[in-house]
Scaffold this active site. Structure first.
Site, PDB file in Angstrom:
ATOM      1  N   TYR B 242       0.952  -1.173   0.017  1.00 21.72           N
ATOM      2  CA  TYR B 242       0.062  -0.052  -0.064  1.00 21.72           C
ATOM      3  C   TYR B 242       0.984   1.307  -0.038  1.00 21.72           C
ATOM      4  CZ  TYR B 242       0.873  -0.642   5.080  1.00 21.72           C
ATOM      5  OH  TYR B 242       1.333  -1.058   6.143  1.00 21.72           O
ATOM      6  N   HIS B 246       5.631   2.873   5.112  1.00 22.80           N
ATOM      7  CA  HIS B 246       5.536   2.069   6.509  1.00 22.80           C
ATOM      8  C   HIS B 246       6.890   1.190   6.393  1.00 22.80           C
ATOM      9  CE1 HIS B 246       3.650  -0.141   3.301  1.00 22.80           C
ATOM     10  NE2 HIS B 246       3.957  -1.271   3.812  1.00 22.80           N
ATOM     11  N   VAL B 247       7.440   0.695   7.695  1.00 23.18           N
ATOM     12  CA  VAL B 247       8.528  -0.077   7.572  1.00 23.18           C
ATOM     13  C   VAL B 247       8.128  -1.133   8.538  1.00 23.18           C
ATOM     14  CG1 VAL B 247      10.936   0.116   8.701  1.00 23.18           C
ATOM     15  CG2 VAL B 247       9.999   2.155   7.520  1.00 23.18           C
ATOM     16  N   HIS B 248       8.976  -2.361   7.781  1.00 24.66           N
ATOM     17  CA  HIS B 248       8.949  -3.765   8.719  1.00 24.66           C
ATOM     18  C   HIS B 248       9.633  -3.781   9.750  1.00 24.66           C
ATOM     19  CE1 HIS B 248       5.976  -4.959   5.257  1.00 24.66           C
ATOM     20  NE2 HIS B 248       6.685  -3.947   4.651  1.00 24.66           N
TER      21      HIS B 248
END
Lengths: 306, 306
Positions: B242, B246-248
């Site tokens: 998406y 964002h960071v994992h």
């Protein structure tokens, strides 16, 4: 007995039958693989051995025989349209690959043992102060690589060779691939040029070599196996498992070990980086994983860098 | 016949023996699994079936029997201390699990069908000419992300928040993680700042944000779960699933999907790259995989770039 003596007795040909299991080093239920440590005894002598067992992938053309020629399938569960059976196909449809390392050293045994993982952030300075002296102190043997390059071993397995000593290489199937289906195609390009230990030794002068491996490697795989370059993952490892420059060519859909972001470096990225900065790999902080039993981790700990 | 009628004839109990193979939907050499589409005929009627075959993992306690009770192992190759054999163990040591879906619908069949993968080499120009217009035309909804950021959803799941609108973020467990053990720890940091679609939109101005996510994210995970930063793989995806930054944060030993070199970008590498060149991600050729059924692949094909 064992792998080394070339004798013709039954024991010499089957070190597996004299194998005494000591411990399970590691197993993977997902991969259907198990790593064993044991002893192989012979003439009152006993040597360590590592045996890796791996079940064979299914072959599409043997599947109908497997389903047809079966003794009674055993129903395990049934729910609506879903059911589960256990089959026990005949031996000829059930191959197990056994990779034997014999005699094995302590290092071989440790290599396959499950260990805690640590992420290392190796600066260029760390490489020169910690990693390089460590590699040089270990004198890892790469005789088996030279055997391949000098055609003293595995000559019949060569898929492609460019014999040039600067930009040339030998392309051959990796041991992990049984060459029966291209879904898990896995080849290794081993460069003829010696003395390039890893990514860290690469600079702008090596661009012709790297571009040549990328181009010719893809062409040879297309010709031999009909697999196009945009269906391949082409990469180097850092740290590599041996310190002589080599490149992995693997089917894109195959989740081979060592394709994770902290181990694999795409050859196309390596080329871009060196085009941007000829000294990129001597300066860059490189991230990789070490297992808790690896001596290099100890060196990073002693230096207060982990 | 088949799974549905509960009859007691031999055919009813063994839909596998009447299975006519139509096609191999997918196979995994690593997992030793194959997905088949076929027909099961019975009383002049024929219905679709999906059969999934999977070889059994090795059992530690059966390994000695497997090595001992074997017919002649077949030597495949030998080089120095390494050798490879093929074994054909007896049926009782070789189980295959068969999962049967019968009768199967078109949807079952599609679900298991393998999509071919293509490696894309997206230049900065490709991004602006092909990928960006495609993303903008799709108007992917990210309302669920805004719901989290605005505390309209999942507020009770938040592990850490820095509310700053420039460098702040919300850290929460990923849905893939059941939070029962840290071996497969998986959290996501979602940035408060809006309008950063992906890696491609990052420039030097975002360094304070990225460094803050790296630092505070690790601190929060250490405090909450006792897992140190050097046991974490911290990365972004490109393409992301998406288009909001964002960071994992994932346990290093956990082989999560999407940690492969052509999908994951280590946050520490992203920071290094932007420190080296503030415009790095608008110029760099980025490599990633698309499946044959993805509309973006079609766009690359139409542009003659794949």
């Amino acid at each position: 007995c064992g792998a080394g003596d070339g004798g013709s007795s039954a024991a010499a040909e089957h070190p597996l039958s004299g194998f005494q299991l000591q411990s399970v080093l590691r197993e993977s239920a997902r991969d259907k693989t198990i790593f064993l440590h044991g002893k192989v005894s012979c003439k009152e002598q006993s040597a360590d051995a590592v045996v890796i067992l791996e079940r064979a992938p299914f072959q599409a053309d043997a599947v109908s025989r497997l389903l047809g020629n079966n003794p009674e399938p055993k129903l395990q569960l049934k729910n609506d349209i879903y059911s589960v059976y256990h089959l026990n196909p005949p031996p000829e449809l059930n191959e197990v690959k056994a990779t034997v390392i014999h005699p094995a050293t302590e290092k071989h045994i440790k290599k396959y043992m499950r260990q805690e993982l640590y992420l290392i952030q190796e600066t260029g300075e760390d490489y020169r102060n910690i990693t390089l002296p460590f590699i040089e102190s270990q004198s890892f043997s790469i005789q088996w690589v030279y055997n391949i390059l000098e055609k003293k071993a595995e000559e019949d397995r060569i898929v492609h060779e460019n014999p040039d000593q600067e930009v040339g290489f030998i392309l051959l199937p990796d041991f992990k691939w049984n060459q029966k289906q291209v879904d898990d195609l896995y080849l290794i390009a081993i460069c003829h040029k010696r003395g390039i230990k890893s990514l860290r030794d690469l600079n702008g002068d090596h661009l012709p070599l790297l571009k040549n491996v990328l181009q010719e490697g893809q062409e040879a795989i297309l010709k031999q196996y009909g697999v196009q370059g945009n269906h391949l993952r082409i990469y180097l490892h850092y740290q590599p498992s041996y310190y002589h420059l080599h490149v992995h060519f693997v089917a894109l859909g195959h989740e081979a070990p060592g394709i994770t972001v902290e181990r694999a470096h795409l050859l196309s990225d390596v080329i871009q980086n060196l085009e941007m900065d000829s000294q990129y790999y001597s300066k860059r902080t490189l991230t990789y994983t070490l297992r808790s039993d690896e001596p290099l981790l100890q060196k990073f700990k002693e230096a207060g860098r982990c």
